[in-house]
Design a protein around this motif. Structure first.
Motif, PDB file in Angstrom:
ATOM      1  N   LEU A 262      44.879 -55.779  34.624  1.00 32.11           N
ATOM      2  CA  LEU A 262      43.861 -54.737  34.503  1.00 32.11           C
ATOM      3  C   LEU A 262      43.197 -54.884  33.140  1.00 32.11           C
ATOM      4  O   LEU A 262      43.646 -55.667  32.311  1.00 32.11           O
ATOM      5  CB  LEU A 262      44.506 -53.350  34.614  1.00 32.11           C
ATOM      6  CG  LEU A 262      45.114 -52.968  35.950  1.00 32.11           C
ATOM      7  CD1 LEU A 262      45.961 -51.706  35.834  1.00 32.11           C
ATOM      8  CD2 LEU A 262      44.035 -52.780  36.989  1.00 32.11           C
TER       9      LEU A 262
ATOM     10  N   ARG B 171      47.322 -50.833  40.830  1.00 31.50           N
ATOM     11  CA  ARG B 171      46.375 -51.922  41.064  1.00 31.50           C
ATOM     12  C   ARG B 171      46.315 -52.307  42.536  1.00 31.50           C
ATOM     13  O   ARG B 171      45.244 -52.455  43.116  1.00 31.50           O
ATOM     14  CB  ARG B 171      46.773 -53.138  40.220  1.00 31.50           C
ATOM     15  CG  ARG B 171      45.910 -54.352  40.462  1.00 31.50           C
ATOM     16  CD  ARG B 171      45.925 -55.268  39.266  1.00 31.50           C
ATOM     17  NE  ARG B 171      46.331 -56.637  39.577  1.00 31.50           N
ATOM     18  CZ  ARG B 171      45.479 -57.622  39.856  1.00 31.50           C
ATOM     19  NH1 ARG B 171      44.192 -57.355  39.950  1.00 31.50           N
ATOM     20  NH2 ARG B 171      45.906 -58.833  40.059  1.00 31.50           N
ATOM     21  N   ARG B 172      47.483 -52.444  43.143  1.00 29.81           N
ATOM     22  CA  ARG B 172      47.492 -52.826  44.554  1.00 29.81           C
ATOM     23  C   ARG B 172      46.744 -51.792  45.387  1.00 29.81           C
ATOM     24  O   ARG B 172      45.968 -52.128  46.276  1.00 29.81           O
ATOM     25  CB  ARG B 172      48.925 -52.967  45.062  1.00 29.81           C
ATOM     26  CG  ARG B 172      49.557 -54.319  44.749  1.00 29.81           C
ATOM     27  CD  ARG B 172      50.801 -54.546  45.583  1.00 29.81           C
ATOM     28  NE  ARG B 172      51.665 -53.374  45.602  1.00 29.81           N
ATOM     29  CZ  ARG B 172      51.749 -52.538  46.616  1.00 29.81           C
ATOM     30  NH1 ARG B 172      51.036 -52.747  47.713  1.00 29.81           N
ATOM     31  NH2 ARG B 172      52.546 -51.491  46.549  1.00 29.81           N
TER      32      ARG B 172
ATOM     33  N   THR C  77      44.421 -49.513  44.426  1.00 27.57           N
ATOM     34  CA  THR C  77      42.978 -49.457  44.208  1.00 27.57           C
ATOM     35  C   THR C  77      42.304 -50.677  44.823  1.00 27.57           C
ATOM     36  O   THR C  77      41.191 -50.579  45.332  1.00 27.57           O
ATOM     37  CB  THR C  77      42.633 -49.405  42.711  1.00 27.57           C
ATOM     38  OG1 THR C  77      43.185 -50.536  42.061  1.00 27.57           O
ATOM     39  CG2 THR C  77      43.183 -48.141  42.069  1.00 27.57           C
ATOM     40  N   GLU C  78      42.990 -51.805  44.801  1.00 26.07           N
ATOM     41  CA  GLU C  78      42.394 -52.993  45.404  1.00 26.07           C
ATOM     42  C   GLU C  78      42.246 -52.827  46.912  1.00 26.07           C
ATOM     43  O   GLU C  78      41.400 -53.459  47.528  1.00 26.07           O
ATOM     44  CB  GLU C  78      43.256 -54.223  45.111  1.00 26.07           C
ATOM     45  CG  GLU C  78      42.956 -54.817  43.745  1.00 26.07           C
ATOM     46  CD  GLU C  78      43.804 -56.043  43.474  1.00 26.07           C
ATOM     47  OE1 GLU C  78      44.766 -56.281  44.221  1.00 26.07           O
ATOM     48  OE2 GLU C  78      43.500 -56.751  42.495  1.00 26.07           O
ATOM     49  N   LEU C  79      43.087 -51.999  47.480  1.00 24.99           N
ATOM     50  CA  LEU C  79      42.941 -51.723  48.910  1.00 24.99           C
ATOM     51  C   LEU C  79      41.745 -50.823  49.168  1.00 24.99           C
ATOM     52  O   LEU C  79      41.340 -50.646  50.310  1.00 24.99           O
ATOM     53  CB  LEU C  79      44.214 -51.052  49.445  1.00 24.99           C
ATOM     54  CG  LEU C  79      45.381 -51.982  49.686  1.00 24.99           C
ATOM     55  CD1 LEU C  79      46.603 -51.191  50.118  1.00 24.99           C
ATOM     56  CD2 LEU C  79      45.025 -52.994  50.763  1.00 24.99           C
ATOM     57  N   GLY C  80      41.209 -50.248  48.128  1.00 24.82           N
ATOM     58  CA  GLY C  80      40.021 -49.420  48.313  1.00 24.82           C
ATOM     59  C   GLY C  80      40.292 -47.937  48.155  1.00 24.82           C
ATOM     60  O   GLY C  80      39.397 -47.125  48.411  1.00 24.82           O
TER      61      GLY C  80
ATOM     62  N   ASP D 290      35.625 -59.002  52.573  1.00 25.33           N
ATOM     63  CA  ASP D 290      36.459 -58.203  51.684  1.00 25.33           C
ATOM     64  C   ASP D 290      37.151 -57.090  52.463  1.00 25.33           C
ATOM     65  O   ASP D 290      38.369 -56.910  52.367  1.00 25.33           O
ATOM     66  CB  ASP D 290      35.547 -57.589  50.615  1.00 25.33           C
ATOM     67  CG  ASP D 290      36.209 -57.509  49.271  1.00 25.33           C
ATOM     68  OD1 ASP D 290      36.654 -58.559  48.782  1.00 25.33           O
ATOM     69  OD2 ASP D 290      36.310 -56.385  48.746  1.00 25.33           O
TER      70      ASP D 290
ATOM     71  N   ARG E 119      41.167 -56.417  53.251  1.00 23.91           N
ATOM     72  CA  ARG E 119      41.863 -55.184  52.876  1.00 23.91           C
ATOM     73  C   ARG E 119      42.495 -54.537  54.084  1.00 23.91           C
ATOM     74  O   ARG E 119      43.629 -54.055  54.035  1.00 23.91           O
ATOM     75  CB  ARG E 119      40.886 -54.219  52.202  1.00 23.91           C
ATOM     76  CG  ARG E 119      40.405 -54.776  50.895  1.00 23.91           C
ATOM     77  CD  ARG E 119      39.865 -53.783  49.904  1.00 23.91           C
ATOM     78  NE  ARG E 119      38.963 -52.786  50.386  1.00 23.91           N
ATOM     79  CZ  ARG E 119      37.786 -52.509  49.828  1.00 23.91           C
ATOM     80  NH1 ARG E 119      37.377 -53.226  48.808  1.00 23.91           N
ATOM     81  NH2 ARG E 119      37.049 -51.538  50.277  1.00 23.91           N
TER      82      ARG E 119
ATOM     83  N   ARG F 262      45.667 -56.370  54.918  1.00 18.90           N
ATOM     84  CA  ARG F 262      46.815 -56.004  54.076  1.00 18.90           C
ATOM     85  C   ARG F 262      47.258 -54.577  54.358  1.00 18.90           C
ATOM     86  O   ARG F 262      48.441 -54.250  54.276  1.00 18.90           O
ATOM     87  CB  ARG F 262      46.448 -56.183  52.609  1.00 18.90           C
ATOM     88  CG  ARG F 262      46.229 -57.642  52.269  1.00 18.90           C
ATOM     89  CD  ARG F 262      46.279 -57.886  50.789  1.00 18.90           C
ATOM     90  NE  ARG F 262      45.165 -57.252  50.098  1.00 18.90           N
ATOM     91  CZ  ARG F 262      44.834 -57.504  48.830  1.00 18.90           C
ATOM     92  NH1 ARG F 262      45.544 -58.393  48.157  1.00 18.90           N
ATOM     93  NH2 ARG F 262      43.833 -56.902  48.259  1.00 18.90           N
TER      94      ARG F 262
END
Lengths: 244, 244
Positions: free
Chosen positions: A12, A51-52, A54-57, B92, B96, B99
């Motif tokens: 990050l 992080r994981r 937020t990366e998922l949306g 993208d 997501r 996952r």
DNA sequence: GCTTGACCTTGACGCGACGGCAGGGTTTCT
DNA sequence: AGAAACCCTGCCGTCGCGTCAAGGTCAAGC
């Protein structure tokens, strides 16, 4: 660890981590005597999970909900909701790409895509460079773009424009460009125009479609006074027949 | 037309239209004597095109570019760029969702998903409620989440944890929780731990992976003083062997 | 000892496309 | 004459940070 170290560790930016502190997503860690934040391994584990997620949306609020799982089963709910949301977005993007490809494959006519019904109508109309006809095409295209008229109208208009006599009507309207409002040609032209309109068209006029309040005056403002007189009479007649 | 009328006609909000004026996307129309904006049909046509373009996902700047097409062929460029962008977004989202579904189908172990190599390692490890072992599991999970160690390490560790003797080592470390830093058990435990590590593991330690500056002290802070002494010696040895 | 450079601190503004509200004026209907 | 439904300008809020600004701290090299 200092903030830069933990940031590099979990991938990050220091700014993001400070932001998480600011919004209360992650509690502020202890400070060293010099004021630097001192992070522990546990913080790193937490940040990695953040992080994981937020990366998922997930939004930061949602991440907070998932991490503060008091209920233990909330996360699945949030995640399913998120999945539904992503599915919507995906469908959305697919539709946009679809329309985009339609746009790209079409010849650049600069007016944008029109419905098939209107396209057929325009192709069917006789070639003329009458300014009044050009205005009419613009107005029809606008109706098409705003969906304020039904497709039916365009097919009905097809029977009208197929008549070569319609060109003459447009020319008579053009001729009134410089005429005074009491020009004697106004009344007969209005009458002939009304006569040219097929009966079914009156029934197809929607009660509150294009005829938004104020639309009429804006339309009339496009024409010279004498022309506006003609068009105004036409529209009045239309609206009366529509209501009757 | 007033602003509310044209907004209803083209399917926008009055706020959006005023915003377009504000950012210069659409020029301010004439005003009526009372200060109200007076819109024409041409404005409606323009706004309809703006709406179509923004719905495709163009930014207002891009819409401005497309509408102000002096070059005549710019729009295709912008649109193709947009399509590429949308394709990226779509891919993208799909990843997501992929996952996400993996997350949803898994049992809720609350630690999140781990790599297959680590999952195998954890499944293989003997059951123990040693606090030191728990810490180790946390650290391994963190390494996994941050990709700071290679998968190889986990498989190599498999040969270590398969040895039941490792449990005894953990218990000896636990026993040092309250011990002073000069406890005589420290040196032999450190030696035995070193001896238990297979030779290949030293080679697998990445030069600058987990060993971010400051990571070591943060890790040591997790342990009681005497335990930290042991772990510190282990790490020092690791780093020397790694460099050697 | 002094500088340099790489860190760290707080705080505030910027983005994009509007939504919402405040605090007023106008028109229209009743 | 009052209420409802419009209109006006202008400013703050959204979301997840990026990007200065204006400093303080620390290790290394001269």
């Amino acid at each position: 660890m200092r903030i830069g170290e933990i940031a590099a560790l979990v991938g990050l930016t220091t700014r993001a981590i400070r932001h998480y502190h600011h919004v209360g997503l992650l509690p502020e860690p202890e400070r060293r005597p010099n004021g630097y934040r001192a992070y522990s391994i546990r913080d790193a584990v937490l940040l990695a999970r953040v992080r994981r997620l937020t990366e998922l949306g997930l939004s930061l609020d949602e991440v907070r909900d998932v991490l503060a799982e008091d209920a233990g089963r909330e996360p699945a709910e949030v995640l399913e909701e998120l999945d539904a949301d992503l599915a919507r977005q995906e469908a959305d993007i697919r539709e946009r790409r679809c329309r985009l490809s339609a746009l790209l494959s079409e010849p650049p006519d600069a007016t944008g895509p029109v419905s098939p019904a209107l396209a057929a109508l325009l192709a069917q109309a006789p070639r003329t460079d009458s300014p009044s006809a050009a205005k009419d095409r613009d107005h029809l295209t606008l109706m098409d773009a705003t969906n304020s008229g039904s497709q039916e109208i365009f097919t009905l208009l097809g029977t009208l424009v197929a008549d070569p006599a319609v060109v003459e009507l447009y020319e008579r309207l053009d001729a009134l460009a410089e005429a005074p409002v009491d020009d004697p040609r106004i009344a007969p032209l209005a009458a002939d125009l009304m006569a040219a309109v097929p009966e079914e068209l009156f029934a197809a006029i929607p009660e509150d479609g294009v005829v938004v309040t104020g639309f009429k005056e804006a339309l009339l403002a496009e024409y010279a006074p004498a022309q506006a007189e003609v068009v105004g009479r036409l529209m009045d007649a239309f609206m009366e027949r529509g209501r009757g």
